[in-house]
Scaffold this motif. Structure first.
Motif, PDB file in Angstrom:
ATOM      1  N   ALA A 269       0.806  -1.373   0.050  1.00 44.89           N
ATOM      2  CA  ALA A 269      -0.196  -0.112  -0.047  1.00 44.89           C
ATOM      3  C   ALA A 269       0.834   1.190  -0.045  1.00 44.89           C
ATOM      4  CB  ALA A 269      -0.852  -0.099   1.258  1.00 44.89           C
ATOM      5  N   VAL A 270       0.207   2.297  -0.299  1.00 46.93           N
ATOM      6  CA  VAL A 270       0.955   3.643  -0.342  1.00 46.93           C
ATOM      7  C   VAL A 270      -0.059   4.493   0.466  1.00 46.93           C
ATOM      8  CG1 VAL A 270       1.804   5.716  -1.572  1.00 46.93           C
ATOM      9  CG2 VAL A 270       1.956   3.596  -2.400  1.00 46.93           C
ATOM     10  N   LEU A 271       0.657   4.712   1.443  1.00 47.14           N
ATOM     11  CA  LEU A 271      -0.063   6.077   2.502  1.00 47.14           C
ATOM     12  C   LEU A 271       0.455   7.342   2.112  1.00 47.14           C
ATOM     13  CD1 LEU A 271      -0.353   3.201   4.044  1.00 47.14           C
ATOM     14  CD2 LEU A 271      -0.505   4.448   6.263  1.00 47.14           C
TER      15      LEU A 271
ATOM     16  N   ASP B 256      -6.107  -1.028  -7.480  1.00 44.02           N
ATOM     17  CA  ASP B 256      -7.157  -0.680  -6.865  1.00 44.02           C
ATOM     18  C   ASP B 256      -6.960  -0.717  -5.488  1.00 44.02           C
ATOM     19  OD1 ASP B 256      -8.280  -0.210  -9.444  1.00 44.02           O
ATOM     20  OD2 ASP B 256      -9.286  -2.115  -9.495  1.00 44.02           O
ATOM     21  N   GLY B 257      -7.454   0.340  -4.692  1.00 44.63           N
ATOM     22  CA  GLY B 257      -7.555   0.214  -3.256  1.00 44.63           C
ATOM     23  C   GLY B 257      -6.065   0.400  -2.559  1.00 44.63           C
ATOM     24  N   GLU B 258      -4.794   0.422  -3.376  1.00 41.59           N
ATOM     25  CA  GLU B 258      -3.558   0.417  -2.722  1.00 41.59           C
ATOM     26  C   GLU B 258      -3.410   1.897  -2.521  1.00 41.59           C
ATOM     27  OE1 GLU B 258      -0.814  -1.429  -5.102  1.00 41.59           O
ATOM     28  OE2 GLU B 258      -1.747  -3.568  -4.953  1.00 41.59           O
ATOM     29  N   PHE B 259      -3.936   2.833  -2.832  1.00 40.02           N
ATOM     30  CA  PHE B 259      -3.460   4.260  -2.690  1.00 40.02           C
ATOM     31  C   PHE B 259      -4.500   4.885  -1.687  1.00 40.02           C
ATOM     32  CE2 PHE B 259      -3.703   8.866  -2.978  1.00 40.02           C
ATOM     33  CZ  PHE B 259      -2.257   9.261  -3.393  1.00 40.02           C
ATOM     34  N   ILE B 260      -3.803   5.134  -0.223  1.00 44.07           N
ATOM     35  CA  ILE B 260      -4.750   5.432   0.707  1.00 44.07           C
ATOM     36  C   ILE B 260      -4.302   7.238   1.049  1.00 44.07           C
ATOM     37  CG2 ILE B 260      -5.206   5.224   3.141  1.00 44.07           C
ATOM     38  CD1 ILE B 260      -4.416   2.270   2.684  1.00 44.07           C
ATOM     39  N   GLU B 261      -4.993   7.823   0.818  1.00 40.39           N
ATOM     40  CA  GLU B 261      -5.125   9.397   0.985  1.00 40.39           C
ATOM     41  C   GLU B 261      -5.139   9.744   2.216  1.00 40.39           C
ATOM     42  OE1 GLU B 261      -5.273  13.383  -1.833  1.00 40.39           O
ATOM     43  OE2 GLU B 261      -6.828  12.072  -1.787  1.00 40.39           O
ATOM     44  N   VAL B 262      -4.101  10.458   3.053  1.00 42.59           N
ATOM     45  CA  VAL B 262      -4.447  10.746   4.372  1.00 42.59           C
ATOM     46  C   VAL B 262      -4.119  12.513   4.328  1.00 42.59           C
ATOM     47  CG1 VAL B 262      -3.451  10.572   6.603  1.00 42.59           C
ATOM     48  CG2 VAL B 262      -3.184   8.483   5.131  1.00 42.59           C
TER      49      VAL B 262
ATOM     50  N   PRO C 199     -10.627  12.149   0.553  1.00 42.31           N
ATOM     51  CA  PRO C 199      -9.568  11.159   1.103  1.00 42.31           C
ATOM     52  C   PRO C 199     -10.285  10.174   1.897  1.00 42.31           C
ATOM     53  CG  PRO C 199      -9.835  12.902   2.538  1.00 42.31           C
ATOM     54  CD  PRO C 199     -10.903  13.368   1.560  1.00 42.31           C
ATOM     55  N   GLU C 200      -9.090   8.955   1.772  1.00 39.38           N
ATOM     56  CA  GLU C 200      -9.494   7.757   2.525  1.00 39.38           C
ATOM     57  C   GLU C 200      -9.474   7.865   3.827  1.00 39.38           C
ATOM     58  OE1 GLU C 200      -8.948   6.414  -1.543  1.00 39.38           O
ATOM     59  OE2 GLU C 200      -7.990   7.680  -0.219  1.00 39.38           O
ATOM     60  N   LEU C 201      -8.648   8.763   4.441  1.00 40.13           N
ATOM     61  CA  LEU C 201      -8.475   9.171   5.696  1.00 40.13           C
ATOM     62  C   LEU C 201      -8.476  10.632   6.164  1.00 40.13           C
ATOM     63  CD1 LEU C 201      -5.995   6.456   7.290  1.00 40.13           C
ATOM     64  CD2 LEU C 201      -8.581   6.583   7.443  1.00 40.13           C
ATOM     65  N   TRP C 202      -9.254  11.386   6.973  1.00 42.90           N
ATOM     66  CA  TRP C 202      -9.237  12.719   7.148  1.00 42.90           C
ATOM     67  C   TRP C 202      -8.791  12.840   8.812  1.00 42.90           C
ATOM     68  CZ3 TRP C 202     -12.277  16.217   3.884  1.00 42.90           C
ATOM     69  CH2 TRP C 202     -12.365  17.687   4.494  1.00 42.90           C
ATOM     70  N   ILE C 203      -7.810  13.336   8.771  1.00 44.08           N
ATOM     71  CA  ILE C 203      -7.008  13.672  10.450  1.00 44.08           C
ATOM     72  C   ILE C 203      -7.258  15.077  10.553  1.00 44.08           C
ATOM     73  CG2 ILE C 203      -5.009  13.234  11.707  1.00 44.08           C
ATOM     74  CD1 ILE C 203      -6.279  10.697  10.906  1.00 44.08           C
ATOM     75  N   ASP C 204      -8.219  15.472  11.365  1.00 48.99           N
ATOM     76  CA  ASP C 204      -8.228  16.854  11.937  1.00 48.99           C
ATOM     77  C   ASP C 204      -7.171  17.015  13.145  1.00 48.99           C
ATOM     78  OD1 ASP C 204      -8.960  19.257  13.047  1.00 48.99           O
ATOM     79  OD2 ASP C 204     -11.081  18.909  12.916  1.00 48.99           O
ATOM     80  N   THR C 205      -6.062  17.567  12.888  1.00 49.52           N
ATOM     81  CA  THR C 205      -5.378  17.928  13.934  1.00 49.52           C
ATOM     82  C   THR C 205      -5.522  18.745  15.445  1.00 49.52           C
ATOM     83  OG1 THR C 205      -4.056  19.664  12.983  1.00 49.52           O
ATOM     84  CG2 THR C 205      -3.264  17.218  12.554  1.00 49.52           C
TER      85      THR C 205
ATOM     86  N   GLU D  29      -5.713  -4.556   5.467  1.00 50.01           N
ATOM     87  CA  GLU D  29      -5.280  -5.794   4.941  1.00 50.01           C
ATOM     88  C   GLU D  29      -6.138  -7.038   5.228  1.00 50.01           C
ATOM     89  OE1 GLU D  29      -0.584  -5.464   6.418  1.00 50.01           O
ATOM     90  OE2 GLU D  29      -2.176  -5.817   8.061  1.00 50.01           O
ATOM     91  N   ARG D  30      -7.513  -6.685   6.048  1.00 48.49           N
ATOM     92  CA  ARG D  30      -8.422  -7.794   6.105  1.00 48.49           C
ATOM     93  C   ARG D  30      -9.280  -7.898   4.776  1.00 48.49           C
ATOM     94  NH1 ARG D  30      -9.498  -5.477  11.571  1.00 48.49           N
ATOM     95  NH2 ARG D  30      -8.487  -6.530  13.228  1.00 48.49           N
ATOM     96  N   ARG D  31      -9.352  -6.839   4.100  1.00 46.47           N
ATOM     97  CA  ARG D  31     -10.280  -6.829   2.942  1.00 46.47           C
ATOM     98  C   ARG D  31      -9.932  -8.061   1.850  1.00 46.47           C
ATOM     99  NH1 ARG D  31     -10.357  -0.620   2.067  1.00 46.47           N
ATOM    100  NH2 ARG D  31     -11.320  -0.006   4.299  1.00 46.47           N
TER     101      ARG D  31
END
Length: 643
Positions: free
Chosen positions: A472-474, A567-573, A615-621, A641-643
């Motif tokens: 994956a690429v985070l 597909d699904g390997e790019f995870i935008e944070v 984005p796949e993940l949205w982090i509000d700092t 990883e479970r998918r």
């Protein structure tokens, strides 16, 4: 004796049918009017419409009334008002948009595009020229050949218009002086010889008085050439040459009205096709034979260039929109790297390395444009060095597409008509969907044919299996000072403690080595992200979980990297931190320097940041600490990883 009503109706219907058949059989000439502003283009077209009796009585009355309102001097009618339809055009007395008009004579049908002369609207002129067979280039007899005259001549030549008419207008304002006409013709001839225009004729005209428009004028007894309309009726049209080319038809639509019919619809771009002919489907290369040629009026035994038809095949073969159906004996080529001439038509300058949509016929791909090889000076025709292309600039550059394009050189010779469908393209901004450039393909680069992907025996799946994880690429993105590197570092430590194989690519660290040659201009930022994306892809191919911490301010470049991955390997944070908060955390003092003007092109200050939309993940700092954010991200990776 009077005819019975039924016979009279039949006779009228017969006359109408004969008239319509005669009109349909006439040859069509498409031409444009171009040149510098206020050279009389709209007036000349209005005069042509008037002389060919294309104006109804009510239109004529309205035109006379409008002419009196605008205060036309020296004549009762302002023919430009027939063509200038926009309110702004009438108010300013200029052409802004492209206006298309249809008219016909006993010999030929015509579609004329009245294009604007202002440099600001050069993009509209290119639009009109893209389908024209002839260019009517107007030059004001009082002003002579101007910069925009030369620009439009170059553009007409670039888009493949082989025949031109140099109409020296407003001859009435120089008392139909032959010396003035001869001087303009001599000056233009020297320029035309340099750029390679050899099929042209010069005609002295006056749109106001009608001299040499529809018939020879008495005021120019010294001129022994044809009137403009006579020349337009006699000039050859390239339809026969287009039919002589090899068969080409881009698929526009797959027609499937029911389970018993499957056809492939499109416009025949070149050549001819008959039922039973062998064809090749590109880019797949599959061959089959044409079973039927279907039109709205029934089946045809043969179709030629310019006709819209639906083809069915003898066998079931894979074919879809964007594919090209071609003769099997002489198919076009496919490549993903090209040299091209580009006419830039957007207010915002071209950004080398940025991904644009490229439309070629019915094909749509992502294309990146390299730094221009040169830009053309329209006055001297010099090839100038350029880092980008600004509005209305003409240049030559290399471009790369994300998958092969079926293409032909726009101009494969200097005799036949151009390959407009498979050689001419437009570029579209992915963010705004605005057309930003038009281009003409020269040839495919040899490296596109000589460099092949080497098949390897150990696959990326094998690499991942050996490591017992999913690659994956985070992709951490956010403003400078948002906390990307801090959070990414914590995430990597937690993943390493779990036995995961990882690697962290940090923005500052990469610029010390791989990208040390890049600055912080928009083009350099794009190239920075492209290189990092390629490295991240290679590491993902090795089975690693890759973490990247880069500002990466532009959505288009983040999407470019996403397309590189599976597909699904790019995870935008998205590490979301308000600008004022990021400035408070600025231990390096970068924001202060940017505010003082010491750091140009700094994201958030004088260079934009385009926040992710989904984005796949949205982090509000402002709500999570770095430790809490890392825990949330690791939990998301575990779920991935479970998918």
């Amino acid at each position: 004796m009077a005819l019975p009503h039924a016979e009279e109706r039949d006779l009228i219907a017969s006359d109408i049918s004969a008239y319509l058949a005669k009109q349909t059989s006439k040859e069509m000439l498409r031409f444009i009017t171009c040149g510098s502003v206020d050279d009389g283009k709209s007036t000349l077209i209005g005069r042509l419409l008037y002389e060919t009796r294309q104006i109804f009585d009510d239109q004529m009355a309205a035109l006379e009334a409008d002419s009196k309102r605008v205060g036309t001097q020296g004549a009762n009618i302002d023919f430009a008002l027939l063509v200038d339809g926009l309110t702004a055009e009438r108010e300013q007395g200029i052409t802004i948009d492209v206006a298309y008009r249809f008219f016909a004579t006993s010999k030929r049908k015509f579609i004329v595009a009245d294009t604007p002369g202002h440099e600001q609207y050069t993009r509209n002129m290119v639009t009109g020229a893209s389908t024209a067979d002839l260019a009517l280039l107007l030059v004001d007899a009082r002003k002579g050949v101007l910069e925009q005259t030369r620009r439009h001549s170059i553009l007409c030549n670039l888009v493949g218009i082989r025949r031109m008419v140099l109409a020296v207008t407003k001859m009435d304002l120089v008392d139909f002086d032959q010396a003035a006409f001869d001087a303009i013709v001599a000056g233009y001839r020297a320029f035309a010889d340099v750029i390679g225009i050899d099929d042209w004729i010069a005609i002295p005209v006056s749109g106001l008085t009608g001299d040499n428009v529809a018939k020879r004028g008495e005021a120019t007894s010294w001129y022994d050439g044809p009137a403009l309309l006579d020349h337009l009726e006699a000039v050859p049209v390239d339809s026969a040459a287009q039919e002589a080319k090899p068969f080409r038809m881009p698929v526009q639509w797959v027609s499937r009205p029911d389970q018993h019919f499957r056809g492939f619809a499109g416009l025949v771009a070149g050549g001819a096709i008959a039922a039973g002919d062998e064809v090749r489907i590109l880019p797949s290369g599959r061959t089959t034979r044409v079973a039927r040629i279907v039109t709205m009026d029934g089946d045809l035994p043969r179709a030629i260039a310019g006709q819209s038809v639906t083809l069915t095949f003898a066998e079931e073969v894979d074919c879809s929109r964007g594919d090209v159906i071609a003769t099997a004996k002489d198919p076009p080529h496919a490549a993903d790297q090209f040299e091209a001439t580009i006419v830039w038509m957007a207010d915002e300058a071209m950004t080398p390395g940025r991904g644009y949509w490229l439309k070629l016929g019915t094909q749509t791909v992502t294309a990146t444009v390299a730094h221009p090889k040169h830009q053309v000076n329209v006055n001297s025709l010099e090839e100038l060095a350029a880092k980008t292309l600004e509005l209305n600039a003409i240049g030559v550059a290399e471009l790369t597409t994300d998958r092969p394009l079926v293409f032909e050189p726009y101009r494969d010779d200097h005799v036949g008509p151009p390959n407009r469908v498979l050689g001419g393209f437009i570029l579209i901004d992915k963010l705004t969907n605005a057309t930003v450039a038009a281009g003409m393909l020269h040839f495919a680069l040899r490296r596109a044919e000589n460099v092949h992907w080497q098949a390897l025996d150990v696959s990326r799946e094998t690499h991942a299996k050996l490591k017992g994880q999913k690659p994956a690429v985070l992709w951490f993105t956010g403003l400078s000072g948002a906390g990307k590197s801090t959070i990414a570092n914590l995430v990597e430590k937690k993943l390493a403690a779990m036995g995961r194989h990882t690697f962290l690519l940090d923005g500052d660290n990469v610029r010390h080595g791989l990208n040390k040659d890049l600055g912080f201009t928009e083009a350099d930022r794009i190239e920075n992200i492209r290189r990092v994306g390629e490295v991240a892809k290679l590491m993902a191919d090795a089975g690693l979980i890759v973490l990247t911490a880069f500002i990466s301010p532009f959505r288009a470049e983040r999407d470019m990297v996403r397309r590189m991955m599976g597909d699904g390997e790019f995870i935008e944070v998205f590490v979301d931190t308000p600008l004022d908060e990021a400035e408070k955390r600025d231990v390096k003092g970068l924001y202060a320097k940017a505010r003082a003007g010491e750091l140009p092109n700094f994201t958030g200050i004088d260079s934009p940041y385009e926040a992710p939309e989904n984005p796949e993940l949205w982090i509000d700092t402002t709500k999570l600490s770095a430790e809490q954010a890392a825990e949330e991200i690791v939990a998301a990776i575990t779920e991935f990883e479970r998918r």
